[in-house]
Design a protein around this motif. Structure first.
Motif, PDB file in Angstrom:
ATOM      1  N   ILE A 496       8.134   7.052 -19.842  1.00 38.90           N
ATOM      2  CA  ILE A 496       9.359   7.848 -19.885  1.00 38.90           C
ATOM      3  C   ILE A 496      10.004   7.671 -21.253  1.00 38.90           C
ATOM      4  O   ILE A 496      10.553   6.607 -21.556  1.00 38.90           O
ATOM      5  N   GLY A 497       9.903   8.699 -22.069  1.00 38.24           N
ATOM      6  CA  GLY A 497      10.410   8.652 -23.437  1.00 38.24           C
ATOM      7  C   GLY A 497      11.890   8.944 -23.510  1.00 38.24           C
ATOM      8  O   GLY A 497      12.305   9.895 -24.176  1.00 38.24           O
ATOM      9  N   VAL A 498      12.680   8.111 -22.832  1.00 41.57           N
ATOM     10  CA  VAL A 498      14.140   8.201 -22.850  1.00 41.57           C
ATOM     11  C   VAL A 498      14.654   6.817 -23.206  1.00 41.57           C
ATOM     12  O   VAL A 498      14.323   5.851 -22.508  1.00 41.57           O
ATOM     13  N   PRO A 499      15.430   6.665 -24.287  1.00 38.71           N
ATOM     14  CA  PRO A 499      15.888   5.329 -24.690  1.00 38.71           C
ATOM     15  C   PRO A 499      16.579   4.588 -23.549  1.00 38.71           C
ATOM     16  O   PRO A 499      17.459   5.114 -22.876  1.00 38.71           O
ATOM     17  N   GLY A 500      16.152   3.336 -23.315  1.00 44.55           N
ATOM     18  CA  GLY A 500      16.753   2.510 -22.283  1.00 44.55           C
ATOM     19  C   GLY A 500      16.246   2.770 -20.890  1.00 44.55           C
ATOM     20  O   GLY A 500      16.599   2.055 -19.953  1.00 44.55           O
ATOM     21  N   HIS A 501      15.419   3.803 -20.714  1.00 45.31           N
ATOM     22  CA  HIS A 501      14.922   4.157 -19.387  1.00 45.31           C
ATOM     23  C   HIS A 501      13.642   3.380 -19.103  1.00 45.31           C
ATOM     24  O   HIS A 501      12.714   3.409 -19.902  1.00 45.31           O
ATOM     25  N   PRO A 502      13.554   2.675 -17.976  1.00 48.74           N
ATOM     26  CA  PRO A 502      12.322   1.941 -17.674  1.00 48.74           C
ATOM     27  C   PRO A 502      11.177   2.886 -17.345  1.00 48.74           C
ATOM     28  O   PRO A 502      11.386   3.969 -16.799  1.00 48.74           O
ATOM     29  N   ASN A 503       9.951   2.493 -17.708  1.00 45.92           N
ATOM     30  CA  ASN A 503       8.772   3.251 -17.299  1.00 45.92           C
ATOM     31  C   ASN A 503       8.525   3.034 -15.806  1.00 45.92           C
ATOM     32  O   ASN A 503       9.085   2.128 -15.186  1.00 45.92           O
ATOM     33  N   GLY A 504       7.675   3.878 -15.226  1.00 50.62           N
ATOM     34  CA  GLY A 504       7.407   3.784 -13.796  1.00 50.62           C
ATOM     35  C   GLY A 504       5.954   3.427 -13.519  1.00 50.62           C
ATOM     36  O   GLY A 504       5.047   3.927 -14.197  1.00 50.62           O
ATOM     37  N   TYR A 505       5.738   2.559 -12.550  1.00 52.74           N
ATOM     38  CA  TYR A 505       4.384   2.117 -12.194  1.00 52.74           C
ATOM     39  C   TYR A 505       4.244   2.093 -10.676  1.00 52.74           C
ATOM     40  O   TYR A 505       5.138   1.628  -9.970  1.00 52.74           O
ATOM     41  N   ASP A 506       3.120   2.606 -10.178  1.00 53.56           N
ATOM     42  CA  ASP A 506       2.833   2.578  -8.742  1.00 53.56           C
ATOM     43  C   ASP A 506       1.368   2.219  -8.548  1.00 53.56           C
ATOM     44  O   ASP A 506       0.498   2.678  -9.302  1.00 53.56           O
ATOM     45  N   ASP A 507       1.097   1.411  -7.523  1.00 54.98           N
ATOM     46  CA  ASP A 507      -0.271   1.094  -7.151  1.00 54.98           C
ATOM     47  C   ASP A 507      -0.264   0.823  -5.650  1.00 54.98           C
ATOM     48  O   ASP A 507       0.348  -0.147  -5.192  1.00 54.98           O
ATOM     49  N   THR A 508      -0.918   1.698  -4.878  1.00 55.49           N
ATOM     50  CA  THR A 508      -0.851   1.601  -3.418  1.00 55.49           C
ATOM     51  C   THR A 508      -2.233   1.772  -2.802  1.00 55.49           C
ATOM     52  O   THR A 508      -3.108   2.458  -3.352  1.00 55.49           O
ATOM     53  N   GLN A 509      -2.420   1.146  -1.640  1.00 59.64           N
ATOM     54  CA  GLN A 509      -3.599   1.348  -0.812  1.00 59.64           C
ATOM     55  C   GLN A 509      -3.175   2.170   0.398  1.00 59.64           C
ATOM     56  O   GLN A 509      -2.140   1.903   1.013  1.00 59.64           O
ATOM     57  N   ASN A 510      -3.981   3.185   0.743  1.00 55.53           N
ATOM     58  CA  ASN A 510      -3.556   4.157   1.741  1.00 55.53           C
ATOM     59  C   ASN A 510      -4.699   4.520   2.674  1.00 55.53           C
ATOM     60  O   ASN A 510      -5.882   4.340   2.355  1.00 55.53           O
ATOM     61  N   ILE A 511      -4.322   5.093   3.820  1.00 54.99           N
ATOM     62  CA  ILE A 511      -5.274   5.715   4.733  1.00 54.99           C
ATOM     63  C   ILE A 511      -4.975   7.206   4.754  1.00 54.99           C
ATOM     64  O   ILE A 511      -3.809   7.614   4.735  1.00 54.99           O
ATOM     65  N   TYR A 531      -4.882  19.951   6.953  1.00 55.87           N
ATOM     66  CA  TYR A 531      -3.680  19.151   6.753  1.00 55.87           C
ATOM     67  C   TYR A 531      -4.085  17.714   6.446  1.00 55.87           C
ATOM     68  O   TYR A 531      -4.869  17.101   7.188  1.00 55.87           O
ATOM     69  N   PHE A 532      -3.555  17.171   5.344  1.00 50.37           N
ATOM     70  CA  PHE A 532      -3.847  15.801   4.927  1.00 50.37           C
ATOM     71  C   PHE A 532      -2.567  14.981   5.017  1.00 50.37           C
ATOM     72  O   PHE A 532      -1.521  15.368   4.481  1.00 50.37           O
ATOM     73  N   GLN A 533      -2.685  13.821   5.663  1.00 47.33           N
ATOM     74  CA  GLN A 533      -1.556  12.914   5.824  1.00 47.33           C
ATOM     75  C   GLN A 533      -1.950  11.579   5.184  1.00 47.33           C
ATOM     76  O   GLN A 533      -2.907  10.931   5.612  1.00 47.33           O
ATOM     77  N   ILE A 534      -1.220  11.176   4.141  1.00 54.72           N
ATOM     78  CA  ILE A 534      -1.565   9.973   3.384  1.00 54.72           C
ATOM     79  C   ILE A 534      -0.516   8.905   3.681  1.00 54.72           C
ATOM     80  O   ILE A 534       0.674   9.096   3.388  1.00 54.72           O
ATOM     81  N   ILE A 535      -0.952   7.765   4.261  1.00 54.97           N
ATOM     82  CA  ILE A 535      -0.043   6.730   4.749  1.00 54.97           C
ATOM     83  C   ILE A 535      -0.250   5.462   3.930  1.00 54.97           C
ATOM     84  O   ILE A 535      -1.371   4.976   3.777  1.00 54.97           O
ATOM     85  N   ASP A 536       0.855   4.918   3.424  1.00 58.65           N
ATOM     86  CA  ASP A 536       0.834   3.659   2.679  1.00 58.65           C
ATOM     87  C   ASP A 536       0.584   2.512   3.658  1.00 58.65           C
ATOM     88  O   ASP A 536       1.331   2.318   4.625  1.00 58.65           O
ATOM     89  N   LEU A 537      -0.472   1.738   3.416  1.00 60.51           N
ATOM     90  CA  LEU A 537      -0.837   0.661   4.347  1.00 60.51           C
ATOM     91  C   LEU A 537       0.142  -0.503   4.301  1.00 60.51           C
ATOM     92  O   LEU A 537       0.204  -1.304   5.246  1.00 60.51           O
ATOM     93  N   LYS A 538       0.939  -0.613   3.238  1.00 60.90           N
ATOM     94  CA  LYS A 538       1.865  -1.734   3.135  1.00 60.90           C
ATOM     95  C   LYS A 538       3.069  -1.571   4.054  1.00 60.90           C
ATOM     96  O   LYS A 538       3.513  -2.529   4.688  1.00 60.90           O
ATOM     97  N   ASP A 539       3.605  -0.353   4.138  1.00 60.02           N
ATOM     98  CA  ASP A 539       4.832  -0.162   4.918  1.00 60.02           C
ATOM     99  C   ASP A 539       4.718   0.951   5.962  1.00 60.02           C
ATOM    100  O   ASP A 539       5.709   1.304   6.605  1.00 60.02           O
TER     101      ASP A 539
END
Length: 800
Positions: A496-511, A531-539
């Motif tokens: 994210i090329g905005v001064p002071g703005h943190p970059n974003g990171y995601d890493d998930t395992q799903n079914i 129809y595809f339903q993608i569910i995060d296995l963590k929560d």
């Protein structure tokens, strides 16, 4: 036979202890004490927690962050809808903590150490007085007025706040000790994007102040050092050099880009005596800001593009980089780039002078599109319109148009063949641009790029994603052709090329659950979908819901609950789609600064041959998907295609091109003797130098100038003619800068070329030896006495 296991060996028992965790909670306020807008709270690298922005909720404006272990952490508040500002601070967690945040405000935290560097574990009350023989800390404003009384020290730590970001404050600390108390003061600027966390050592003192030029203007980027501790002046010219030992004399230097701008200062370190302002006797002017004229552009393969930028004052030279590699040093503000390889090219430019460099904040992205194949699932010109709803509530309409294809790496480092989509949006300003790279196998985004309108800002966002699908046995699988559930590993990085703005990171395992023949109603119509339903296995949260239809050849609806943006969720619903019924140009029209260019168009299924017209005149007929146009004069040109299928011609829409040719300066400059690193060489006085450069067609004249760079600065034209090779017989002693410009018969004149520098060394003649008679023999003993006497007299004179 039955085996009885001891109770401590059963599967459910464990000797492991579960680490205790704590909760941080509180309110989010504006600077004036009102409830702030939606805010993200993040501890270290843990997943962010959002404040409650439901005005009807009793928890409106509050947040809760759970699962924090004991110890020191860095916590951040990102005020998303209050100016995109942030506040970072240090925090010591030993129990649940109530912590309120204020937009534009932050805390000061300190750690205290004794003379040996061990934590200072004295505890003091909050009624101590500075100057007494006791432990004490206070905060004052920039004028010395007390703001906050002595703060309670707990296990060598203290905190103050909250105070306004961007303002200056002083932190004053006294260490008691039976009559040997010491004092330390720190002057600082309150920061938001880094914690204001200071380490204070008993018996130490800071040096701080402002560095200014001869006219009193602040000098940012100056390195201040005592050889051990280092500091860099901020935009106000302010520096803070910490933890210097009281009683020592420190040699403090002030340098910019390796050059001393102030004579080194020998400074005796007194306790609570920090100010040290200095003024340079040298004018230091860094190059002004440099920005590209556009942020992103697509061109066909085998076509060229003129990259332009605008520089500021005090610039001697520019250096252009592509993908981190330097490709040009020039005084011009443009560069003609050509390649025969498809891909995405990222350009950066640096402005230079003797004092330093200034870099472009936002890169320029050039997307070179490869030739499209007939069997591709998407063809050039196909488009899909969506109505998009965000939560929190925000709505807009967006169109994705296929413009080509490209092979890029996903976030897992795997090569993926992608369709390239141009994004248009009814919320975009003029000049705001965005693109998507979509995996040709699963039609999911692999890369996204957005750049703000140059008139608004130089902000940009670049996202890279990876989607790894396997069946339940662990074998690689294809999303769109699978009938049963899949495993999915998702990874994303958002720069994210905005001064002071943190970059974003995601890493998930799903079914991934897959359901066939699901009917769905949209504005564009009713569709039978997969129809595809993608569910995060963590929560167990449904992160994505997607509905795919083969007739549309795309998603007819997407619900994204992990958008990687400011929204909690984004719903995209198809409103219309278009499979082109006429041939489509890939080349974008507009202003061209070159006279040679290539027009490219996409495959139009079933076409036997194409005709290309320029201003209603046929200029090409054949089966190719591109045509090279050469040597066009300035003016306006309108192009259209005719695609012939079974002798039935189908006409494209028109493409308008406005030519305003800019003559590039002479290039590929070579010399005899040969240049060192392509820009400089050294010769002796009265030695000649041969210079040559690439020939330019229809030349009217070349002009070669020489500037006596370190002499009187006079510029002299040493050649004007039509040859592209000359010999210069005489150059002044010192450094000479040589540049070349050109003019052609139609009146176009180029800028000057990149400089080459020729350093001319003087020829030192040996001393003349006069022909004298042989001298009489010398009495060596007498000579020694005379020389010794002279040495004694000289030494006495020096000492006396």
């Amino acid at each position: 036979m039955m085996v009885l296991l001891p109770i401590n060996a059963t599967e459910n028992s464990t000797n492991e202890t579960i680490e205790e965790t704590f909760t941080i909670y509180g309110n989010i306020y504006t600077k004036t004490g009102e409830i702030a807008n939606l805010t993200s709270i993040k501890v270290d690298s843990m997943k962010s927690s959002w404040s409650n922005d439901n005005v009807s909720s009793p928890d409106y404006g509050t947040y809760t962050f759970e699962g924090v272990t004991a110890g020191e952490h860095t916590i951040r508040a990102y005020f998303m809808n209050d100016g995109h500002t942030v506040s970072y601070r240090k925090i010591l967690v030993e129990s649940d903590i109530e912590l309120d945040w204020y937009v534009g405000m932050n805390w000061v935290t300190i750690k205290l150490f004794d003379e040996n560097g061990d934590p200072y574990l004295q505890n003091v009350n909050d009624n101590c007085e500075l100057g007494d023989d006791e432990d004490c800390s206070k905060i004052t404003d920039s004028t010395g007025v007390l703001i906050e009384n002595a703060n309670f020290w707990d296990q060598g730590r203290a905190e103050f706040g909250v105070y306004e970001i961007g303002e200056y404050y002083s932190l004053i600390t006294t260490f008691g000790g039976n009559g040997d108390s010491t004092c330390n003061d720190i002057h600082f600027k309150m920061s938001g994007d880094t914690p204001n966390n200071f380490e204070v050592f008993k018996g130490s003192q800071s040096k701080y102040g402002y560095v200014k030029d001869p006219n009193g203007a602040p000098l940012p980027g100056v390195s201040v050092s005592n050889g051990v501790e280092n500091a860099i002046t901020n935009s106000d010219g302010f520096y803070l050099l910490q933890n210097l030992t009281v009683g020592n004399t420190e040699l403090i230097t002030y340098q910019q880009n390796g050059e001393e701008i102030v004579e080194p200062i020998n400074e005796f370190i007194n306790e609570c005596d920090g100010w040290l302002n200095v003024s340079s006797t040298i004018d230091i002017n860094l190059p002004g800001n440099v920005t590209f004229e556009s942020s992103v552009q697509t061109i066909p393969i085998m076509d060229g593009f003129q990259i332009k930028w605008n520089g500021g004052q005090y610039t001697d030279e520019y250096e252009l980089f592509v993908d981190g590699v330097s490709i040009q040093k020039t005084q011009s503000e443009f560069y003609y780039f050509w390649t025969d390889k498809p891909g995405t090219y990222e350009f950066d430019v640096i402005a230079k002078n003797r004092n330093g460099t200034t870099s472009s904040y936002q890169p320029f992205i050039l997307i070179v599109i490869q030739e499209q194949r007939n069997e591709d699932w998407w063809s050039v010109g196909m488009s899909w319109d969506y109505h998009i709803r965000h939560t929190p509530e925000y709505q807009h309409n967006r169109t994705y148009t296929a413009v080509g294809s490209e092979i890029i790496k996903d976030s897992f480092g795997m090569n993926k063949e992608c369709f390239l989509l141009r994004v248009s949006d009814d919320s975009y300003e003029d000049g705001e641009k965005a693109y998507r790279w979509v995996d040709s196998e699963n039609l999911l985004n692999i890369k996204t790029y957005w750049a703000d309108a140059p008139s608004s800002s130089s902000y940009y966002v670049e996202g890279t994603m990876g989607w790894d699908f396997t069946n339940l046995n662990g074998t690689n699988a294809d999303l769109l052709t699978s009938d049963s559930s899949l495993n999915m590993h998702f990874n994303r990085t958002n720069i994210i090329g905005v001064p002071g703005h943190p970059n974003g990171y995601d890493d998930t395992q799903n079914i991934v659950n897959i359901y066939k023949n699901v009917m769905i109603e949209t504005v564009a119509g009713n569709f039978s979908t997969t129809y595809f339903q993608i569910i995060d296995l963590k929560d167990d949260v449904i992160s994505w819901e997607l509905w795919y239809n083969e007739t549309v050849r795309n998603w007819v609806k997407i619900i994204d609950r992990l958008p990687g943006s400011h929204s909690d969720s984004v719903i995209s619903e198809l409103t219309s789609y278009d499979v082109p019924t006429s041939p489509q140009f890939i080349t974008e029209g507009g202003d061209f600064s070159v006279k040679d260019y290539t027009l490219e168009w996409g495959v139009f299924p079933g076409t036997e041959f194409y005709q290309l017209f320029e201003n209603d005149v046929l200029i090409y007929e054949g089966k190719d998907l591109s045509f090279e146009i050469r040597d066009r004069n300035d003016g306006e040109f309108t192009y259209f295609l005719m695609a012939f299928r079974n002798d039935n011609p189908i006409r494209s829409t028109s493409l308008n091109v406005n030519i305003g040719y800019i003559l590039p300066p002479p290039s590929n400059i070579k010399t005899i003797p040969e240049l060192n690193e392509g820009i400089n060489l050294k010769i002796f006085e009265n030695e000649s130098i041969e210079i040559s450069w690439d020939e330019i067609e229809n030349i009217k004249w070349y002009s070669v100038i020489v500037t006596d760079y370190f002499g009187d600065g006079i510029t002299t034209e040493v050649y004007n003619g039509t040859e592209n090779k000359i010999t210069i017989d005489k150059l002044n002693v010192g450094q000479n800068r040589i540049q070349i410009k050109a003019a052609i018969e139609n009146g176009k004149v180029s800028e000057y070329s990149s400089s080459i520098f020729v350093n001319v060394e003087p020829v030192v003649s040996p001393p003349l030896v006069e022909n004298k008679e042989t001298p009489a023999p010398i009495n060596l003993a007498l000579s020694a006495v005379v020389l010794l006497s002279a040495a004694i007299i000289k030494r006495r004179g020096f000492n006396g």
